[in-house]
Motif scaffolding. Structure first.
Motif, PDB file in Angstrom:
ATOM      1  N   ILE A 134       8.235  -8.277  -0.053  1.00  0.00           N
ATOM      2  CA  ILE A 134       7.202  -7.289  -0.396  1.00  0.00           C
ATOM      3  C   ILE A 134       5.825  -7.914  -0.198  1.00  0.00           C
ATOM      4  O   ILE A 134       5.599  -9.061  -0.593  1.00  0.00           O
ATOM      5  N   VAL A 135       4.911  -7.148   0.376  1.00  0.00           N
ATOM      6  CA  VAL A 135       3.520  -7.574   0.550  1.00  0.00           C
ATOM      7  C   VAL A 135       2.620  -6.610  -0.206  1.00  0.00           C
ATOM      8  O   VAL A 135       2.761  -5.384  -0.076  1.00  0.00           O
ATOM      9  N   GLN A 136       1.694  -7.153  -1.033  1.00  0.00           N
ATOM     10  CA  GLN A 136       0.689  -6.351  -1.729  1.00  0.00           C
ATOM     11  C   GLN A 136      -0.655  -6.539  -1.023  1.00  0.00           C
ATOM     12  O   GLN A 136      -1.115  -7.665  -0.845  1.00  0.00           O
ATOM     13  N   THR A 137      -1.268  -5.421  -0.624  1.00  0.00           N
ATOM     14  CA  THR A 137      -2.572  -5.484   0.033  1.00  0.00           C
ATOM     15  C   THR A 137      -3.557  -4.582  -0.680  1.00  0.00           C
ATOM     16  O   THR A 137      -3.190  -3.553  -1.242  1.00  0.00           O
ATOM     17  N   GLU A 138      -4.822  -4.978  -0.672  1.00  0.00           N
ATOM     18  CA  GLU A 138      -5.890  -4.148  -1.217  1.00  0.00           C
ATOM     19  C   GLU A 138      -6.492  -3.330  -0.085  1.00  0.00           C
ATOM     20  O   GLU A 138      -6.824  -3.876   0.970  1.00  0.00           O
ATOM     21  N   VAL A 139      -6.613  -2.031  -0.302  1.00  0.00           N
ATOM     22  CA  VAL A 139      -7.153  -1.150   0.721  1.00  0.00           C
ATOM     23  C   VAL A 139      -8.403  -0.470   0.197  1.00  0.00           C
ATOM     24  O   VAL A 139      -8.563  -0.252  -1.005  1.00  0.00           O
ATOM     25  N   ASN A 140      -9.307  -0.106   1.105  1.00  0.00           N
ATOM     26  CA  ASN A 140     -10.520   0.606   0.710  1.00  0.00           C
ATOM     27  C   ASN A 140     -10.300   2.106   0.809  1.00  0.00           C
ATOM     28  O   ASN A 140      -9.191   2.575   1.091  1.00  0.00           O
ATOM     29  N   VAL A 141     -11.362   2.875   0.599  1.00  0.00           N
ATOM     30  CA  VAL A 141     -11.237   4.332   0.573  1.00  0.00           C
ATOM     31  C   VAL A 141     -10.846   4.894   1.933  1.00  0.00           C
ATOM     32  O   VAL A 141     -10.362   6.025   2.022  1.00  0.00           O
ATOM     33  N   HIS A 142     -11.058   4.116   2.994  1.00  0.00           N
ATOM     34  CA  HIS A 142     -10.705   4.572   4.330  1.00  0.00           C
ATOM     35  C   HIS A 142      -9.260   4.239   4.698  1.00  0.00           C
ATOM     36  O   HIS A 142      -8.816   4.583   5.795  1.00  0.00           O
ATOM     37  N   GLY A 143      -8.572   3.552   3.793  1.00  0.00           N
ATOM     38  CA  GLY A 143      -7.199   3.180   4.092  1.00  0.00           C
ATOM     39  C   GLY A 143      -7.073   1.887   4.866  1.00  0.00           C
ATOM     40  O   GLY A 143      -5.989   1.513   5.287  1.00  0.00           O
ATOM     41  N   SER A 144      -8.175   1.167   5.072  1.00  0.00           N
ATOM     42  CA  SER A 144      -8.137  -0.100   5.795  1.00  0.00           C
ATOM     43  C   SER A 144      -7.844  -1.241   4.826  1.00  0.00           C
ATOM     44  O   SER A 144      -8.320  -1.243   3.679  1.00  0.00           O
ATOM     45  N   VAL A 145      -7.073  -2.203   5.298  1.00  0.00           N
ATOM     46  CA  VAL A 145      -6.709  -3.337   4.468  1.00  0.00           C
ATOM     47  C   VAL A 145      -7.901  -4.258   4.292  1.00  0.00           C
ATOM     48  O   VAL A 145      -8.524  -4.693   5.263  1.00  0.00           O
ATOM     49  N   VAL A 146      -8.215  -4.539   3.022  1.00  0.00           N
ATOM     50  CA  VAL A 146      -9.328  -5.443   2.715  1.00  0.00           C
ATOM     51  C   VAL A 146      -8.845  -6.877   2.643  1.00  0.00           C
ATOM     52  O   VAL A 146      -9.447  -7.795   3.206  1.00  0.00           O
ATOM     53  N   ARG A 147      -7.747  -7.078   1.941  1.00  0.00           N
ATOM     54  CA  ARG A 147      -7.194  -8.430   1.820  1.00  0.00           C
ATOM     55  C   ARG A 147      -5.741  -8.334   1.365  1.00  0.00           C
ATOM     56  O   ARG A 147      -5.296  -7.312   0.854  1.00  0.00           O
ATOM     57  N   VAL A 148      -5.020  -9.427   1.599  1.00  0.00           N
ATOM     58  CA  VAL A 148      -3.639  -9.548   1.133  1.00  0.00           C
ATOM     59  C   VAL A 148      -3.663 -10.212  -0.231  1.00  0.00           C
ATOM     60  O   VAL A 148      -4.172 -11.326  -0.381  1.00  0.00           O
ATOM     61  N   LEU A 149      -3.133  -9.521  -1.233  1.00  0.00           N
ATOM     62  CA  LEU A 149      -3.146 -10.047  -2.595  1.00  0.00           C
ATOM     63  C   LEU A 149      -1.943 -10.935  -2.878  1.00  0.00           C
ATOM     64  O   LEU A 149      -2.044 -11.953  -3.546  1.00  0.00           O
TER      65      LEU A 149
ATOM     66  N   ASP B 135     -12.273   3.466  11.816  1.00  0.00           N
ATOM     67  CA  ASP B 135     -11.716   4.581  12.587  1.00  0.00           C
ATOM     68  C   ASP B 135     -10.196   4.529  12.674  1.00  0.00           C
ATOM     69  O   ASP B 135      -9.582   5.400  13.294  1.00  0.00           O
ATOM     70  N   LEU B 136      -9.621   3.488  12.083  1.00  0.00           N
ATOM     71  CA  LEU B 136      -8.168   3.313  12.163  1.00  0.00           C
ATOM     72  C   LEU B 136      -7.579   3.160  10.757  1.00  0.00           C
ATOM     73  O   LEU B 136      -7.039   2.108  10.403  1.00  0.00           O
ATOM     74  N   PRO B 137      -7.680   4.187   9.927  1.00  0.00           N
ATOM     75  CA  PRO B 137      -7.133   4.074   8.562  1.00  0.00           C
ATOM     76  C   PRO B 137      -5.625   3.834   8.590  1.00  0.00           C
ATOM     77  O   PRO B 137      -4.891   4.485   9.334  1.00  0.00           O
ATOM     78  N   GLY B 138      -5.192   2.904   7.781  1.00  0.00           N
ATOM     79  CA  GLY B 138      -3.773   2.588   7.708  1.00  0.00           C
ATOM     80  C   GLY B 138      -3.315   1.546   8.706  1.00  0.00           C
ATOM     81  O   GLY B 138      -2.185   1.075   8.631  1.00  0.00           O
ATOM     82  N   VAL B 139      -4.181   1.172   9.659  1.00  0.00           N
ATOM     83  CA  VAL B 139      -3.825   0.181  10.676  1.00  0.00           C
ATOM     84  C   VAL B 139      -4.220  -1.207  10.179  1.00  0.00           C
ATOM     85  O   VAL B 139      -5.325  -1.396   9.676  1.00  0.00           O
ATOM     86  N   PHE B 140      -3.322  -2.153  10.318  1.00  0.00           N
ATOM     87  CA  PHE B 140      -3.619  -3.518   9.905  1.00  0.00           C
ATOM     88  C   PHE B 140      -2.872  -4.500  10.801  1.00  0.00           C
ATOM     89  O   PHE B 140      -1.898  -4.144  11.472  1.00  0.00           O
ATOM     90  N   VAL B 141      -3.357  -5.721  10.822  1.00  0.00           N
ATOM     91  CA  VAL B 141      -2.740  -6.795  11.606  1.00  0.00           C
ATOM     92  C   VAL B 141      -1.856  -7.617  10.688  1.00  0.00           C
ATOM     93  O   VAL B 141      -2.269  -8.016   9.593  1.00  0.00           O
ATOM     94  N   ASP B 142      -0.640  -7.862  11.125  1.00  0.00           N
ATOM     95  CA  ASP B 142       0.327  -8.595  10.313  1.00  0.00           C
ATOM     96  C   ASP B 142       1.030  -9.622  11.186  1.00  0.00           C
ATOM     97  O   ASP B 142       0.982  -9.559  12.415  1.00  0.00           O
TER      98      ASP B 142
END
Length: 639
Positions: free
Chosen positions: A226-241, A159-166
């Motif tokens: 620079i940080v590269q992250t993998e996101v799913n179709v909902h825009g949520s971060v799956v993992r930090v690459l 429910d929070l696309p684009g939101v991630f913890v850093d």
């Protein structure tokens, strides 16, 4: 007879088959050609996509699932002369938002507020950023997350696309208020600043607003990563690459001694005042405390309104740096300057004496000495020793305010000092040209009180310490606070780098002798604060400056200023250098409304000098870092 059915003859069928065969052959050829063309086009397209344009489509596919964003670098450290961290960084968790990954950013923020919770200030800031910040730059939703906050974010990730913890970093000051005025503080960039430089819009970026943080902001900022992250179709971060934290800002090594700074701050605790200590050999600032003070770490996240109001309403003004910006009439600590001005121009000699009956009558006004019984016949040495006001009344009349002002500038009491801090006051000494420009009727009475550091004279504790260092060495010592940046030394540690002041050696020796007698002879006004170190002597001068204009009746009655309300009591000063025969340190202490320099300021200076002379002042090489426990980069929360 019925007609007999006609029988198909084989020859007719064969003839018909021969007629149809060319038609089917042409159709098959046409269909085959069409099929071949279509498959050829498909093959060509596949070849073009998979071979010729493989790199392009691989990049597009990658960007569909991988997000790249800039991250703020760690701010450079600020250390003392030994490498002890004075300003460092501390890791923490925070909630970030990539607006570009959400179809409706405002709706996401509203859901986040319901799930995690935002106060009014955070909500107002986010709403400003939603409009003014580029969508490709992460937006800070909430700083300093705890375990529960992060759990709620993870559970509601869809429910929070684009939101991630850093992970982020905040500025910490291990010595707190003890160094607030000197080291300064950092704060978030303004909208105008962020608009002018996109890097400043990154969450976690801070700008130095005061002290060393401000002056050396350019080298302390560092370079973004620079940080590269993998996101799913909902825009949520799956993992930090991949994560490149950028280049941390360079370490700024100051000339300060954190131990001496602590002593100065503690000795001034509960009072309003300042203490400054300078290395007379190389001009390095060893300690500079101003009290009362404030907590500089609050500016990193924003000072609470209640705290800010308390600072602003405090009559002692805790945010004011008394050491560099506090302007005071220095009282009798100014007398060495007046004496050198008179000795240099020949208005007096070391043997010149004046008689002190306890007062000087000038026209219809009587100017009293602090000792109404008088000091009798005194020369420059004994006048300094006993702080005789009448002697310096005569000196001021003999030399004039212009020569006194010129000597004050030569000794560093007024004028610009290259300390390396913002907004250092230059002090002020009156001249006849200044008085004429302002149409002031300058009288002999005005000149008289200038000789004892009253009237229009205004100097800083830093200026007094600089004057003391120059009297001790006879050289134009200049105080400075930055010792090195990274591994580069900014100043050569050479004793002879300062030019000679060109002062008369006999006159200079007389003033030094008088200051020696102040501390080391029973008649000296600072005798109670002599050093207890065997074979080590300190030279100094006490000073008491009135802030309340006593009436003639009060002066005649020798009013005890200690009976006045605190705000009307005189300011107390003391200046000193030591060891006398090989000066290494010079110090100036000011205590507002301390009443007497001998009792309020001299003991503080004595303790500072004692500590300095019993320490190894050899500085560590630039780039040396000793992390204080409070300044270590510790991640708070789950890994």
């Amino acid at each position: 007879m019925p007609a007999r059915p006609r029988r198909n003859r084989p020859e007719a069928g064969m003839k018909r088959e021969r007629q149809l065969r060319p038609i089917f052959t042409r159709r098959a050829l046409l269909l085959g050609a069409a099929e071949l063309g279509v498959f050829g086009l498909l093959g060509l397209r596949l070849y073009r996509m998979q071979v010729l344009e493989h790199g392009r489509y691989a990049t597009l596919a990658k960007h569909n699932s991988i997000n790249e964003r800039l991250v703020a670098p760690l701010r450079g450290l600020i250390t003392d002369r030994y490498g002890t961290v004075l300003a460092g960084n501390k890791r923490h968790w925070r909630a970030m938002f990539m607006m570009i990954e959400a179809p409706d950013p405002r709706a996401v923020v509203e859901r986040f507020s319901r799930i995690v919770g935002l106060d009014a200030g955070e909500t107002a800031r986010i709403m400003r950023d939603l409009v003014g910040k580029p969508h490709y730059i992460p937006l800070l939703l909430k700083d300093y997350l705890d375990w529960n906050d992060m759990a709620r974010i993870e559970v509601n990730a869809t429910d929070l696309p684009g939101v991630f913890v850093d992970v982020g970093a905040s500025r910490v000051y291990p010595f707190g208020a003890q160094l607030a005025h000197l080291i300064g503080y950092v704060a978030r960039p303004t909208q105008k600043e962020a608009a002018s430089d996109p890097v400043l819009a990154l969450p976690g970026m801070r700008i130095g607003r005061a002290g060393v943080e401000r002056v050396r902001d350019d080298v302390l900022r560092g370079t973004p990563g620079i940080v590269q992250t993998e996101v799913n179709v909902h825009g949520s971060v799956v993992r930090v690459l991949d994560r490149d934290n950028g280049v941390q800002g360079r370490t700024v090594q100051t000339t300060l001694d954190a131990g001496l700074q602590t002593i100065a701050a503690q000795r001034l605790s509960g009072q309003s005042g300042a203490a400054v200590m300078i290395d007379t050999i190389n001009g390095e600032l060893l300690a500079m405390a101003s009290q009362p003070s404030f907590d500089p770490s609050l500016f990193d996240t924003g000072v609470p309104e209640s705290v800010w109001k308390s600072w602003m309403s405090d009559p002692r003004h805790p945010m004011s740096d008394r050491a560099t910006r506090g302007l005071y009439a220095p009282g009798s600590t100014f007398k060495p300057c007046a004496a050198l001005a008179a000795l240099q121009c020949g208005a007096i000699t070391p043997d010149t004496t004046f008689f002190c009956p306890g007062y000087l009558k000038l026209g219809d006004h009587v100017f009293y000495c602090w000792d109404h019984y008088g000091h009798g016949h005194v020369n420059v040495v004994s006048a300094l020793q006993q702080s005789c006001d009448v002697f310096f009344y005569h000196v001021a009349l003999a030399v004039g305010i212009d020569r006194i002002a010129a000597m004050g500038r030569r000794l560093g009491l007024i004028g610009k000092l290259p300390l390396g801090l913002p907004a250092v006051s230059e002090g002020f000494l009156p001249t006849t040209a200044w008085a004429r420009k302002r149409r002031l009727v300058w009288t002999k009475g005005n000149t008289v009180i200038q000789g004892i550091g009253q009237g229009y004279t205004q100097v800083t504790p830093l200026g007094l310490a600089t004057m003391t260092a120059r009297i001790a060495t006879g050289r134009a010592v200049e105080p400075h606070i930055a010792r090195g940046i990274g591994h580069d030394l900014l100043h050569e540690d050479m004793p002879d780098r300062w030019p000679h002041l060109g002062l008369d050696e006999r006159g200079l020796a007389a003033v030094r002798q008088g200051m020696f007698d102040v501390v080391n002879t029973p008649k000296g006004t600072g005798y109670a604060s002599r050093l207890a170190l065997p074979g080590v002597f300190m030279a100094g001068k006490t000073g008491t400056a009135q802030v309340h204009d006593n009436t003639q009746a009060e002066e005649k009655a020798n009013l005890d200023d200690a009976t006045l309300p605190w705000k009307f009591r005189p300011n107390a000063f003391f200046i000193a250098f030591a060891p006398v025969h090989a000066p290494r340190v010079a110090v100036a202490v000011a205590v507002e409304h301390g009443n007497e320099g001998a009792s309020a300021s001299a003991p503080i200076a004595r303790d500072l000098v004692t500590a300095a002379l019993t320490r190894d002042l050899t500085a560590a090489p630039p780039g040396t870092v000793i992390e204080a426990p409070q300044a270590k980069l510790v991640v708070e929360g789950p890994a």
